[in-house]
Design a protein around this motif. Structure first.
Motif, PDB file in Angstrom:
ATOM      1  N   THR A   3       0.836  -1.202  -0.046  1.00  0.00           N
ATOM      2  CA  THR A   3       0.113  -0.091  -0.007  1.00  0.00           C
ATOM      3  C   THR A   3       0.808   1.202  -0.209  1.00  0.00           C
ATOM      4  OG1 THR A   3      -1.801  -1.182   1.200  1.00  0.00           O
ATOM      5  CG2 THR A   3      -1.927   1.003   1.284  1.00  0.00           C
ATOM      6  N   VAL A   4       1.959   1.341   0.769  1.00  0.00           N
ATOM      7  CA  VAL A   4       2.761   2.417   0.871  1.00  0.00           C
ATOM      8  C   VAL A   4       3.374   2.928  -0.588  1.00  0.00           C
ATOM      9  CG1 VAL A   4       4.847   3.346   1.817  1.00  0.00           C
ATOM     10  CG2 VAL A   4       3.451   1.990   3.259  1.00  0.00           C
ATOM     11  N   ASP A   5       4.020   1.827  -1.137  1.00  0.00           N
ATOM     12  CA  ASP A   5       4.400   2.139  -2.531  1.00  0.00           C
ATOM     13  C   ASP A   5       3.462   2.396  -3.607  1.00  0.00           C
ATOM     14  OD1 ASP A   5       7.103   1.618  -1.703  1.00  0.00           O
ATOM     15  OD2 ASP A   5       6.913  -0.674  -2.295  1.00  0.00           O
ATOM     16  N   LEU A   6       2.219   1.834  -3.435  1.00  0.00           N
ATOM     17  CA  LEU A   6       1.241   2.206  -4.153  1.00  0.00           C
ATOM     18  C   LEU A   6       0.578   3.803  -4.195  1.00  0.00           C
ATOM     19  CD1 LEU A   6      -1.395  -0.890  -4.219  1.00  0.00           C
ATOM     20  CD2 LEU A   6      -0.525   0.049  -6.268  1.00  0.00           C
ATOM     21  N   LEU A   7       0.570   4.163  -3.193  1.00  0.00           N
ATOM     22  CA  LEU A   7       0.138   5.679  -2.749  1.00  0.00           C
ATOM     23  C   LEU A   7       1.135   6.701  -2.894  1.00  0.00           C
ATOM     24  CD1 LEU A   7      -2.277   4.935   0.268  1.00  0.00           C
ATOM     25  CD2 LEU A   7      -2.771   5.006  -1.934  1.00  0.00           C
ATOM     26  N   LEU A   8       2.466   6.076  -2.864  1.00  0.00           N
ATOM     27  CA  LEU A   8       3.700   7.119  -2.873  1.00  0.00           C
ATOM     28  C   LEU A   8       3.991   7.447  -4.456  1.00  0.00           C
ATOM     29  CD1 LEU A   8       6.305   6.187  -0.139  1.00  0.00           C
ATOM     30  CD2 LEU A   8       4.630   8.140  -0.258  1.00  0.00           C
ATOM     31  N   ALA A  86       4.640   4.277  11.677  1.00  0.00           N
ATOM     32  CA  ALA A  86       5.683   4.228  12.754  1.00  0.00           C
ATOM     33  C   ALA A  86       6.923   3.336  12.103  1.00  0.00           C
ATOM     34  CB  ALA A  86       5.133   3.519  13.959  1.00  0.00           C
ATOM     35  N   SER A  87       6.723   2.491  11.275  1.00  0.00           N
ATOM     36  CA  SER A  87       7.691   1.530  10.718  1.00  0.00           C
ATOM     37  C   SER A  87       8.634   2.222   9.588  1.00  0.00           C
ATOM     38  CB  SER A  87       7.150   0.139  10.067  1.00  0.00           C
ATOM     39  OG  SER A  87       6.514   0.353   9.339  1.00  0.00           O
ATOM     40  N   PRO A  89      11.166   4.314   7.827  1.00  0.00           N
ATOM     41  CA  PRO A  89      12.619   4.838   8.440  1.00  0.00           C
ATOM     42  C   PRO A  89      12.573   6.525   8.451  1.00  0.00           C
ATOM     43  CG  PRO A  89      12.977   3.039   7.005  1.00  0.00           C
ATOM     44  CD  PRO A  89      11.590   3.455   6.811  1.00  0.00           C
ATOM     45  N   VAL A  90      13.298   7.156   9.333  1.00  0.00           N
ATOM     46  CA  VAL A  90      13.223   8.329   9.303  1.00  0.00           C
ATOM     47  C   VAL A  90      13.669   9.035   7.893  1.00  0.00           C
ATOM     48  CG1 VAL A  90      14.416  10.571  10.262  1.00  0.00           C
ATOM     49  CG2 VAL A  90      13.650   8.549  11.786  1.00  0.00           C
ATOM     50  N   ALA A  91      14.739   8.450   7.255  1.00  0.00           N
ATOM     51  CA  ALA A  91      15.230   8.816   6.019  1.00  0.00           C
ATOM     52  C   ALA A  91      14.294   8.624   4.598  1.00  0.00           C
ATOM     53  CB  ALA A  91      16.453   7.848   5.557  1.00  0.00           C
ATOM     54  N   ASP A  92      13.246   7.946   4.936  1.00  0.00           N
ATOM     55  CA  ASP A  92      12.310   7.520   3.908  1.00  0.00           C
ATOM     56  C   ASP A  92      11.022   8.647   4.127  1.00  0.00           C
ATOM     57  OD1 ASP A  92      13.656   5.712   2.826  1.00  0.00           O
ATOM     58  OD2 ASP A  92      12.000   4.321   3.570  1.00  0.00           O
ATOM     59  N   HIS A  93      11.212   9.304   5.294  1.00  0.00           N
ATOM     60  CA  HIS A  93       9.962  10.435   5.470  1.00  0.00           C
ATOM     61  C   HIS A  93      10.317  11.650   4.533  1.00  0.00           C
ATOM     62  CE1 HIS A  93       7.337   9.403   8.884  1.00  0.00           C
ATOM     63  NE2 HIS A  93       8.445   8.560   9.166  1.00  0.00           N
ATOM     64  N   ARG A  94      11.569  11.810   4.053  1.00  0.00           N
ATOM     65  CA  ARG A  94      12.031  13.062   2.965  1.00  0.00           C
ATOM     66  C   ARG A  94      11.213  12.711   1.609  1.00  0.00           C
ATOM     67  NH1 ARG A  94      15.946  16.485   3.691  1.00  0.00           N
ATOM     68  NH2 ARG A  94      17.235  14.730   5.308  1.00  0.00           N
ATOM     69  N   ARG A  95      11.355  11.318   1.427  1.00  0.00           N
ATOM     70  CA  ARG A  95      10.576  10.964   0.067  1.00  0.00           C
ATOM     71  C   ARG A  95       9.078  11.003   0.155  1.00  0.00           C
ATOM     72  NH1 ARG A  95       9.250   5.698  -2.568  1.00  0.00           N
ATOM     73  NH2 ARG A  95       9.649   4.844  -0.540  1.00  0.00           N
ATOM     74  N   VAL A  96       8.586  10.664   1.265  1.00  0.00           N
ATOM     75  CA  VAL A  96       7.095  10.634   1.613  1.00  0.00           C
ATOM     76  C   VAL A  96       6.544  12.122   1.489  1.00  0.00           C
ATOM     77  CG1 VAL A  96       5.287   9.882   2.992  1.00  0.00           C
ATOM     78  CG2 VAL A  96       7.106   8.372   2.843  1.00  0.00           C
ATOM     79  N   PHE A  97       7.502  12.845   2.222  1.00  0.00           N
ATOM     80  CA  PHE A  97       6.833  14.487   2.175  1.00  0.00           C
ATOM     81  C   PHE A  97       7.030  15.074   0.868  1.00  0.00           C
ATOM     82  CE2 PHE A  97       7.611  18.731   3.038  1.00  0.00           C
ATOM     83  CZ  PHE A  97       6.374  18.948   3.995  1.00  0.00           C
ATOM     84  N   ALA A  98       7.824  14.663   0.097  1.00  0.00           N
ATOM     85  CA  ALA A  98       8.365  15.274  -1.189  1.00  0.00           C
ATOM     86  C   ALA A  98       7.019  14.754  -2.376  1.00  0.00           C
ATOM     87  CB  ALA A  98       9.363  14.700  -1.865  1.00  0.00           C
ATOM     88  N   VAL A  99       6.629  13.484  -2.125  1.00  0.00           N
ATOM     89  CA  VAL A  99       5.531  13.112  -2.878  1.00  0.00           C
ATOM     90  C   VAL A  99       4.130  13.732  -2.443  1.00  0.00           C
ATOM     91  CG1 VAL A  99       4.124  11.004  -3.408  1.00  0.00           C
ATOM     92  CG2 VAL A  99       6.469  10.718  -3.287  1.00  0.00           C
ATOM     93  N   ALA A 100       4.077  13.984  -1.141  1.00  0.00           N
ATOM     94  CA  ALA A 100       2.899  14.724  -0.825  1.00  0.00           C
ATOM     95  C   ALA A 100       2.727  16.198  -1.243  1.00  0.00           C
ATOM     96  CB  ALA A 100       2.641  14.739   0.876  1.00  0.00           C
ATOM     97  N   MET A 101       4.031  16.817  -1.272  1.00  0.00           N
ATOM     98  CA  MET A 101       3.982  18.100  -1.729  1.00  0.00           C
ATOM     99  C   MET A 101       3.881  18.258  -3.022  1.00  0.00           C
ATOM    100  SD  MET A 101       4.164  19.945   0.949  1.00  0.00           S
ATOM    101  CE  MET A 101       2.964  18.836   1.662  1.00  0.00           C
ATOM    102  N   ALA A 102       4.473  17.405  -4.029  1.00  0.00           N
ATOM    103  CA  ALA A 102       4.438  17.154  -5.231  1.00  0.00           C
ATOM    104  C   ALA A 102       2.568  17.014  -5.823  1.00  0.00           C
ATOM    105  CB  ALA A 102       5.251  16.241  -5.960  1.00  0.00           C
ATOM    106  N   THR A 103       2.185  16.107  -5.134  1.00  0.00           N
ATOM    107  CA  THR A 103       0.800  15.987  -5.387  1.00  0.00           C
ATOM    108  C   THR A 103       0.068  17.245  -4.915  1.00  0.00           C
ATOM    109  OG1 THR A 103       0.885  13.770  -4.672  1.00  0.00           O
ATOM    110  CG2 THR A 103      -1.169  14.520  -4.811  1.00  0.00           C
TER     111      THR A 103
END
Length: 256
Positions: A3-8, A86-87, A89-103
């Protein structure tokens, strides 16, 4: 693909947004809602969401010899639960946030590109506020916001309603406070009085006192004056006219 990869992905997130509210839409209708994305791209990502279980086929019908499917969003599959978040990693939050802001940027640009877009009339807002919050106050704020949002998330599409996008972002902007006990009990490292430098010369707005003049030297024709009163315990130079001891001067800088 989980699900994470699908939504990112910005396009897939926008498809999820478009399918909210219990809608059942064809891929062609989704394309109309994302006019800035090519139809081939929309078709490909709709297929990925369907294969991943985020979209269900609500019904099918044959149109001009082809099968046209209508899709429905599975809301329980379109969220990232707390344990999964919660699982990450802190380093991956940068990528998650970037996808959210790009959207968010893509959605906002698509809104501005629409004919008749009026941010003032539509009450568009993208303010940022700095809030000082304790951990308890932060949790209370999140709970209050969640209650407000949940009371509206069950709204279904209607002729009076328009789909809006709300994207709360909250994070600490500074390091958390530390124990300031040591700072309060820090020793005074200022020099003692006898090591303090002489006071600076008077500035242009400081009063200037005249220097004391020495007493006149008696001449041969002068009559002797009365002797000054003396106390038996008085040390020389300790009378009223004696020089005062230099006081310690502490200088401070004013902030602001």
């Amino acid at each position: 693909m989980d699900t994470v990869d699908l939504l990112l992905h910005p396009v897939r997130l926008r498809i999820v947004h478009a399918m909210s509210g219990g809608r059942t839409l064809t891929t062609s209708q989704v394309c109309a809602l994302l006019p800035d994305v090519s139809k081939a791209t929309v078709y490909r990502h709709v297929g990925l969401l369907a294969d991943g279980g985020v979209l269900d086929v609500a019904d099918e019908q044959r149109v001009r010899g082809a099968v046209e499917r209508r899709y429905r969003l599975r809301r329980e599959r379109a969220v990232i639960d707390a344990d999964t978040a919660a699982s990450v990693p802190v380093a991956d939050h940068r990528r998650v946030f970037a996808v959210a802001m790009a959207t968010l940027l893509a959605e906002f640009n698509a809104y501005l590109d629409r004919e008749g877009a009026d941010p003032t009339a539509d009450l568009v807002g993208y303010r940022q506020h700095a809030l000082w919050l304790s951990p308890d106050e932060r949790a209370e704020l999140i709970g209050e916001m969640r209650e407000v949002l949940l009371s509206r998330m069950g709204n279904e599409p209607s002729p009076e309603r328009t789909r809006h996008l709300l994207s709360p972002v909250l994070f600490p902007a500074e390091e958390p406070p530390t124990d300031r006990t040591e700072e309060r009990e820090a020793p005074d490292h200022r020099a003692p009085d006898h090591e303090m430098p002489d006071p600076p010369p008077p500035g242009p707005l400081d009063p200037v006192h005249p220097k004391p003049q020495p007493p006149p030297v008696p001449g041969p024709d002068s009559e002797p004056g009365p002797a000054p009163d003396a106390h038996p315990d008085t040390e020389p130079g300790s009378g009223a006219g004696a020089a005062r001891p230099r006081a310690a001067v502490a200088s401070g800088r004013r902030c602001g």
